[in-house]
Design a protein around this motif. Structure first.
Motif: not given
Length: 274
Positions: A38-41, A158-166, A186-187, A217-218
């Motif tokens: 949720e932080v990434l979102t 770019m931050t939208q991309l990392v929200t795909a991390s599971q 995460g990845t 990513f970090d």
């Protein structure tokens, strides 16, 4: 040779700006109890509102056939009152070719100004800057791709991309440029991540990530919900990508000016490409 020189400049700039161009304000402190995902979102939402920032970047790439490369530089960006960026590449080394003295590019609206010593020498120009009107049909495809990267890629994406991390998780609190920030790791699978972007941006996003399959990513997010640092690395069939970007000065007033007219020359309509 001209095409190769411009291509190196644009490719190097694209690697740096692919992750950085576009972003806003009205931020509020994030809640410390939010789950990592949720932080990434929320970070993706907040960065989409940023109107200006500065980024320092180091990008290393390696290809089994083309060899390695390194870009290191800094960019100041604004989206209002008009799109503008001032990019300085101190190190440009791609596939065994380097640009002595680095490169600089200033974008103002529909015009790109490029300063590369090797390009100036090749054209026999007495002017240190070359003007490239990007609205004209002619000109360099490579330079047009640089504008495309600047316009289409932004920190929000770019931050939208990392929200795909599971598998993203918080790994601690650290200081980034003197600010406390929570470190998340995460990845994300590239094919899944880019599908979250608008259709016209997906192919460029894949190219910006060197067509990696999976990216680790970090990301360090400060109390205002905005990223202060982003590191990504990935590999595919011997090719690797390793990028680190440091962000600061969100929404601060910037001054991005075109070079003086008496220092600007025109890019010839027809020039040697070998």
């Amino acid at each position: 040779m001209l095409k190769r020189t411009i291509s190196m400049t644009a490719a190097g700039a694209a690697l740096v700006v692919a992750a950085v161009a576009g972003c806003g304000s009205n931020v509020q402190p994030i809640q410390v109890k939010l789950a990592a995902a949720e932080v990434l979102t929320q970070a993706a939402r907040k960065t989409a509102q940023v109107t200006s920032y500065t980024v320092d970047a180091v990008v290393n790439v390696k290809h089994p056939q083309q060899g390695g490369g390194k870009m290191q530089g800094r960019m100041v960006y604004q989206s209002q009152p008009q799109l503008a960026a001032d990019l300085t590449l101190d190190t440009v080394d791609m596939a065994g070719r380097s640009l002595p003295g680095g490169a600089r590019a200033v974008l103002q609206g529909d015009t790109l100004y490029v300063k590369v010593s090797a390009l100036q020498d090749l054209l026999g120009s007495s002017k240190p800057w070359i003007k490239v009107p990007l609205t004209e049909q002619g000109g360099s495809t490579e330079v047009r791709q640089l504008l495309d990267q600047i316009q289409r890629f932004d920190l929000g994406n770019m931050t939208q991309l990392v929200t795909a991390s599971q598998d993203v998780k918080a790994v601690g609190t650290e200081s980034v440029n003197g600010e406390d920030a929570t470190h998340y790791s995460g990845t994300f699978p590239v094919d899944v991540a880019v599908q979250q972007l608008p259709a016209d941006r997906q192919e460029q996003a894949r190219k910006g990530l060197a067509e990696m399959e999976d990216v680790a990513f970090d990301i360090w997010v400060a109390a205002d919900g905005l990223p202060r640092k982003l590191a990504m690395n990935g590999s595919k069939q011997g090719a690797t990508l390793d990028a680190t970007l440091l962000f600061k000065d969100f929404n601060k007033a910037v001054s991005i000016e075109a070079p003086p007219a008496d220092q600007v020359g025109e890019l010839p309509q027809s020039a040697p490409t070998n």
